[in-house]
Design a protein around this motif. Structure first.
Motif, PDB file in Angstrom:
ATOM      1  N   VAL A   1       0.818  -1.163  -0.079  1.00 22.79           N
ATOM      2  CA  VAL A   1      -0.023  -0.024   0.059  1.00 22.79           C
ATOM      3  C   VAL A   1       0.792   1.151   0.111  1.00 22.79           C
ATOM      4  O   VAL A   1       1.679   1.449   1.113  1.00 22.79           O
ATOM      5  N   MET A   2       0.806   1.886  -1.016  1.00 22.98           N
ATOM      6  CA  MET A   2       1.686   3.239  -1.162  1.00 22.98           C
ATOM      7  C   MET A   2       0.773   4.337  -1.009  1.00 22.98           C
ATOM      8  O   MET A   2      -0.308   4.510  -1.463  1.00 22.98           O
ATOM      9  N   LEU A   3       1.437   5.246  -0.263  1.00 19.54           N
ATOM     10  CA  LEU A   3       0.673   6.560   0.041  1.00 19.54           C
ATOM     11  C   LEU A   3       0.603   7.568  -1.174  1.00 19.54           C
ATOM     12  O   LEU A   3       1.490   7.475  -2.028  1.00 19.54           O
ATOM     13  N   ARG A   4      -0.117   8.246  -1.210  1.00 19.92           N
ATOM     14  CA  ARG A   4      -0.223   9.375  -2.588  1.00 19.92           C
ATOM     15  C   ARG A   4       0.809  10.321  -2.422  1.00 19.92           C
ATOM     16  O   ARG A   4       0.515  11.561  -2.027  1.00 19.92           O
ATOM     17  N   ARG A   5       1.867   9.931  -2.657  1.00 16.22           N
ATOM     18  CA  ARG A   5       3.322  10.871  -2.219  1.00 16.22           C
ATOM     19  C   ARG A   5       4.138  10.408  -3.040  1.00 16.22           C
ATOM     20  O   ARG A   5       4.180   9.232  -3.558  1.00 16.22           O
TER      21      ARG A   5
ATOM     22  N   TYR B   1       8.120   8.792   5.385  1.00 19.17           N
ATOM     23  CA  TYR B   1       6.755   8.497   6.206  1.00 19.17           C
ATOM     24  C   TYR B   1       7.049   7.567   7.383  1.00 19.17           C
ATOM     25  O   TYR B   1       6.982   7.757   8.504  1.00 19.17           O
ATOM     26  N   GLY B   2       7.674   6.094   7.034  1.00 15.88           N
ATOM     27  CA  GLY B   2       7.715   5.274   7.865  1.00 15.88           C
ATOM     28  C   GLY B   2       8.835   5.608   8.915  1.00 15.88           C
ATOM     29  O   GLY B   2       8.590   5.388  10.009  1.00 15.88           O
TER      30      GLY B   2
ATOM     31  N   LEU C   1       7.353   8.004  11.475  1.00 13.78           N
ATOM     32  CA  LEU C   1       6.390   7.316  12.555  1.00 13.78           C
ATOM     33  C   LEU C   1       7.414   6.860  13.551  1.00 13.78           C
ATOM     34  O   LEU C   1       6.893   6.746  14.515  1.00 13.78           O
TER      35      LEU C   1
ATOM     36  N   ARG D   1      10.951   0.686   2.429  1.00  9.58           N
ATOM     37  CA  ARG D   1      10.318   1.364   3.336  1.00  9.58           C
ATOM     38  C   ARG D   1      10.587   0.740   4.494  1.00  9.58           C
ATOM     39  O   ARG D   1      10.757   1.351   5.505  1.00  9.58           O
TER      40      ARG D   1
ATOM     41  N   LEU E   1      13.955   1.171   8.234  1.00  7.97           N
ATOM     42  CA  LEU E   1      13.587   1.237   9.662  1.00  7.97           C
ATOM     43  C   LEU E   1      14.631   0.398  10.438  1.00  7.97           C
ATOM     44  O   LEU E   1      14.711   0.289  11.507  1.00  7.97           O
TER      45      LEU E   1
ATOM     46  N   TYR F   1      -5.846   0.912   3.640  1.00 13.69           N
ATOM     47  CA  TYR F   1      -4.504   1.394   4.438  1.00 13.69           C
ATOM     48  C   TYR F   1      -4.299   0.675   5.698  1.00 13.69           C
ATOM     49  O   TYR F   1      -3.252   0.994   6.208  1.00 13.69           O
TER      50      TYR F   1
ATOM     51  N   GLN G   1      -1.253  -1.507   6.487  1.00 11.40           N
ATOM     52  CA  GLN G   1       0.033  -0.989   6.418  1.00 11.40           C
ATOM     53  C   GLN G   1       0.446   0.102   7.340  1.00 11.40           C
ATOM     54  O   GLN G   1       1.452   0.186   7.918  1.00 11.40           O
TER      55      GLN G   1
ATOM     56  N   LEU H   1       3.317   0.182  10.498  1.00 12.07           N
ATOM     57  CA  LEU H   1       4.335   1.310  10.591  1.00 12.07           C
ATOM     58  C   LEU H   1       4.216   1.933  11.740  1.00 12.07           C
ATOM     59  O   LEU H   1       5.146   2.697  12.105  1.00 12.07           O
TER      60      LEU H   1
ATOM     61  N   ASP I   1      -4.206  11.773   2.067  1.00 10.34           N
ATOM     62  CA  ASP I   1      -4.099  10.846   0.823  1.00 10.34           C
ATOM     63  C   ASP I   1      -5.411  11.068   0.024  1.00 10.34           C
ATOM     64  O   ASP I   1      -5.351  10.457  -1.112  1.00 10.34           O
TER      65      ASP I   1
ATOM     66  N   TYR J   1      -1.077  11.124  -9.635  1.00  9.10           N
ATOM     67  CA  TYR J   1      -0.712  10.512  -8.436  1.00  9.10           C
ATOM     68  C   TYR J   1      -1.034   9.104  -8.399  1.00  9.10           C
ATOM     69  O   TYR J   1      -0.762   8.345  -7.480  1.00  9.10           O
TER      70      TYR J   1
END
Lengths: 234, 234
Positions: A80-84, A92-93, A96, A140, A144, B130, B133, B137, B151, B233
């Motif tokens: 699952v990829m974020l819209r960025r 992002y990871g 967090l 990703r 970590l 999401y 995922q 994270l 998002d 995107y």
């Protein structure tokens, strides 16, 4: 945080038992492959280990130093990829888990380099190809610097080339000292990436063997049948 | 028929010359409805996100009520705000009845449920995709809600514009709490109602055309933004 101890762990949904009284200790060191036919409970067992699901019965505990959930990561069958951008997905990871801004950028650049995605770092993650997205998901998780990395059928949706890339990256992550726990129903992959096999059938842990022994001389009839490609459960 | 043609001609004349009266009315309409939609976004979108990711007792009830509130009749909202703000009402001290501020409050109450209910739906769909995922994270509910708001931003733009359309087009609430006072609280919809009843069809028609054009232009913009964003995107 390792070893991870499962004590009579069961998981049921609406009375249907998916994981049935599994007791096992997963230590650091060997790469553990959870093998079994579809519906054997592999993914659910992995989610229980990772903490995404709570067991209906039994106990799961990290027994090593740095108790608690600690540094673990998971890569899913369908990332699952974020819209960025790809780069921002890695940032992002890291954010967090509280990594400082400068450190985040440094590490994200490094892992994207390592998985061969530097070229597309600024592209939106969701328009990358399936193989690129899975490599990004690995990056990703890798950023970590996890002590344990769970992989749920990481190549199930990929073509042979992308599969090879992903397997190479998994080996690199492993070389950095990360414990690998993965599910697969691909026997070749289990052989290539595994040191020990946990064989599941109908929610039960049927067999645990070193990989060579498992393929040469499986201890259980179910495993033997699975290896021969037979489907006794149909 | 002739009257109608004449009215249209005069209406376009009014628009073409952008007469002071027309300009004043359009400007106030935009100020009131844009302020209301801004306030409703600040209240409604986070509420929608919170409802999407949080599980609590009575959640279903809240969602049903929220969905029902989307159909709030504007005159009822107007009446409610009128009672609150009238001299004898609990907020009478403020002395803002029959001012644009009162109109903003009424429209905000009218469209906040719309933004909250529609964004809850969009964000909950994204959350389904999401959830694992983000939890893997290490995202807590607050982080997850903020991530999802960002998002789903392109879908939320459409929802906010739907709210604006509703605010700009309603007449009952602003009529009751604004009073349609010439030069103070007269907006497009209340002016249209008044001018029509007075028989001044050109001004009414002119305002009607401006209102329709505005709504059309906004929706075209929203559609274009969403399309472009989705191509970019994914």
């Amino acid at each position: 945080m390792l070893p991870l101890l499962l004590d009579q762990v069961s998981f049921a949904v609406n009375g249907k038992i998916i994981v049935d009284r599994i007791s096992v200790e997963i230590g650091s060191g060997p790469r553990t492959v959870i093998l079994g036919p579809n519906g054997a409970g592999k993914s659910v067992l992995m989610r229980l280990c990772h903490g995404l699901l709570r067991p209906s019965a039994g106990r799961i505990a990290w027994r090593g130093p740095n108790e608690g959930r600690g540094r673990q990561a998971m890569v899913f069958q369908r990332p699952v990829m974020l819209r960025r951008s790809a780069f921002s997905n890695v940032l992002y990871g890291l954010k967090l888990v509280g990594v400082s801004r400068a450190e985040r950028e440094l590490r994200a650049g490094d892992v994207l380099d390592a998985v061969g995605l530097s070229e597309v770092a600024t592209r939106p993650a969701r328009v990358l190809s399936g193989g690129e997205q899975q490599r990004l998901a690995l990056a990703r998780a890798w950023a970590l610097n996890p002590e344990v990395l769970f992989l749920d059928e990481p190549t199930a949706n990929l073509d042979p080339n992308a599969t090879r890339d992903v397997e190479t990256i998994i080996s690199q992550i492993r070389a950095g000292g990360t414990k690998i726990v993965m599910t697969t129903h691909n026997l070749g992959q289990a052989r290539r990436l595994g040191d020990e096999i946990l064989f599941l059938s109908h929610g039960r842990l049927v067999e645990r063997s070193p990989v060579e022994q498992f393929f040469r001389q499986p201890a259980s009839a179910e495993a033997a049948a699975f290896i021969r490609g037979e489907l006794p459960w149909t | 028929m002739n009257d109608l043609a004449l009215a249209f001609k005069e209406a376009f004349n009014l628009i073409g010359h952008l007469e002071a009266e027309l300009r004043e009315i359009v400007t106030l309409s935009l100020e009131v409805s844009l302020t209301a939609v801004a306030a409703a976004s600040v209240l409604g979108l986070p509420l929608g996100a919170a409802l999407a990711v949080q599980r609590f007792r009575g959640r279903r009830g809240v969602i049903v009520v929220l969905n029902a509130l989307m159909g709030l009749p504007p005159v009822v909202v107007g009446l409610f705000v009128y009672l609150m703000l009238s001299r004898a009402g609990p907020l009478g001290e403020l002395g803002i009845l029959f001012t644009p501020a009162a109109m903003v409050i009424a429209q905000t109450i009218l469209i906040t449920p719309i933004l909250a209910a529609l964004s809850r739906q969009v964000i909950e769909d994204a959350w389904e995709e999401y959830r694992e995922q983000l939890r893997s994270l290490g995202a807590g509910p607050l982080t997850a809600a903020l991530t999802l708001l960002w998002d789903t931003r392109f879908s939320l733009v459409t929802i906010v514009l739907a709210g604006f359309g509703r605010a700009a087009a309603e007449v009952g609430a602003v009529m009751i709490v604004g009073g349609n006072i010439d030069g103070v609280t007269r907006v497009m919809t209340t002016a249209i109602a008044l001018e029509t009843s007075k028989g001044d069809l050109p001004l009414a028609l002119g305002l009607g055309i401006v209102l329709l054009s505005l709504v059309l232009a906004l929706n075209a913009a929203a559609y274009w933004v969403k399309e472009a964003a989705q191509r970019r995107y994914g």
